[in-house]
Design a protein around this motif. Sequence first.
Motif, PDB file in Angstrom:
ATOM      1  N   LYS A  10       5.371   7.260   9.208  1.00 54.72           N
ATOM      2  CA  LYS A  10       4.745   8.028   8.131  1.00 54.72           C
ATOM      3  C   LYS A  10       3.228   7.903   8.258  1.00 54.72           C
ATOM      4  CE  LYS A  10       8.415   7.418   4.677  1.00 54.72           C
ATOM      5  NZ  LYS A  10       8.724   6.898   3.319  1.00 54.72           N
ATOM      6  N   PRO A  11       2.498   9.003   8.121  1.00 57.35           N
ATOM      7  CA  PRO A  11       1.034   8.918   8.216  1.00 57.35           C
ATOM      8  C   PRO A  11       0.411   8.119   7.080  1.00 57.35           C
ATOM      9  CG  PRO A  11       1.798  11.161   8.583  1.00 57.35           C
ATOM     10  CD  PRO A  11       2.969  10.396   8.059  1.00 57.35           C
ATOM     11  N   VAL A  12       1.085   8.091   5.930  1.00 61.83           N
ATOM     12  CA  VAL A  12       0.634   7.298   4.783  1.00 61.83           C
ATOM     13  C   VAL A  12       1.866   6.710   4.105  1.00 61.83           C
ATOM     14  CG1 VAL A  12      -1.455   8.665   4.342  1.00 61.83           C
ATOM     15  CG2 VAL A  12       0.692   9.296   3.224  1.00 61.83           C
ATOM     16  N   SER A  13       1.674   5.674   3.323  1.00 62.02           N
ATOM     17  CA  SER A  13       2.753   5.091   2.525  1.00 62.02           C
ATOM     18  C   SER A  13       2.617   5.588   1.093  1.00 62.02           C
ATOM     19  CB  SER A  13       2.685   3.565   2.557  1.00 62.02           C
ATOM     20  OG  SER A  13       2.924   3.089   3.869  1.00 62.02           O
ATOM     21  N   GLY A  14       3.604   6.359   0.650  1.00 61.73           N
ATOM     22  CA  GLY A  14       3.557   6.906  -0.698  1.00 61.73           C
ATOM     23  C   GLY A  14       4.710   7.843  -0.929  1.00 61.73           C
ATOM     24  N   PRO A  15       4.967   8.208  -2.166  1.00 61.28           N
ATOM     25  CA  PRO A  15       6.089   9.100  -2.488  1.00 61.28           C
ATOM     26  C   PRO A  15       5.809  10.538  -2.074  1.00 61.28           C
ATOM     27  CG  PRO A  15       4.827   8.634  -4.465  1.00 61.28           C
ATOM     28  CD  PRO A  15       4.240   7.774  -3.382  1.00 61.28           C
ATOM     29  N   LEU A  16       6.882  11.280  -1.752  1.00 58.96           N
ATOM     30  CA  LEU A  16       6.761  12.701  -1.466  1.00 58.96           C
ATOM     31  C   LEU A  16       6.509  13.471  -2.763  1.00 58.96           C
ATOM     32  CD1 LEU A  16       9.653  13.354   1.089  1.00 58.96           C
ATOM     33  CD2 LEU A  16       7.199  13.417   1.536  1.00 58.96           C
TER      34      LEU A  16
END
Length: 280
Positions: free
Chosen positions: A154-160
Motif C-alpha cells: 500500500k502506498p500509504v497506511s489508512g482506510p479506503l
Amino acid sequence: MLRFIAPLFALCLALPAHASNDSYIARLLNKPVPGGVAVVDLGASAQAPQASYQGRPVLVVKEQDARWLAIVGVPLTIKPGSQQITAKTANGTRTLTFTVASKQYPEQRITLKNQRQVNPNPADLKRIDGELAEQISAYRSFTPGTPSNLLLDKPVSGPLSSKFGVRRFFNGEERNPHAGLDFAVPAGTPIKSPAAGKVILIGNYFFNGNTVFVDHGQGFISMFCHMSKIDVKVGQTVTRGGVVGRVGSTGRATGPHMHWNVSLNDARVDPAIFIGAFQP
C-alpha cells in the motif's frame, strides 16, 4: 523483451486459456472482470513469449514451474464474455481466449464548490486535452524487465475512502468512473512506491493536481495524484517503499487524500487486486 521472427507457417490456433489452479500468481491476481486482471497460461518455453491484447503489449512473467503467464489488464469498458490475446514464441503464434465475468460497481455523488471542475470552460478544455495526451502516452509506456513484485505494498497506511470503478456524479452530473483507490490520510503523509520503478512523468494537472507516474516494467504503471508535494524527478529510479511525494488535495479534490491508479497494457485496473483487498 526478446524478439522472435515468426516462421513462414506460423501456428495460429484459438485455444481456451487458463492459469493453473496451483499458480500462486493466478490465485493472487486472476480477477477477470471489467476493470480486473486475467492471468493467462502461455505454457512452458525456454525463452520468454510475447503477448498482446487489443493491440497493446502485455506483461509476461515466469512462474516457478517454468511456465509463462500473461498478466492482462481488462478495461472497465469491456463487456462480459470471451476475449482473446495473441502469444508469440519462437515456434509460432497462438490465439488464446479467456472469459470476462460481470461485475457491478456502486455510485458515488460528490458536491464541488468550483463549477469549472464539473464543466470546464474552453481554455480549461484545451489544457485538459494536452494533459490527457501526456498521461495517455505515459500509460502506454512499455519497458523491458520484470517488476520487482506483483503483490504490491500500500502506498500509504489508512482506510479506503473510495473504491475503484465507482460511477461518479459531480453536482448531479455523471462523469468518468473512479479509476483508482482513494485512501483517507492526512495532508503531508508520505506516499511510498508500491514496487521498484522509474519515474516517467510528473506534472500539475487540471483534474489530478500534482501527479507522479512510476513505471514498474512491461506496462505495469502506478499513478499518484492530488499530491501536496512531489519528491522525485523524471528519470529517477525509485526503490520499493521509496517516497515519491506527499498527500494533498490539489486538482479536483474535496479534501486531502491519496489517489492511486494501477495500469496494465494501458488499462486502468483495480489496485485492490494487488494488495489482497479485491471484492467480487
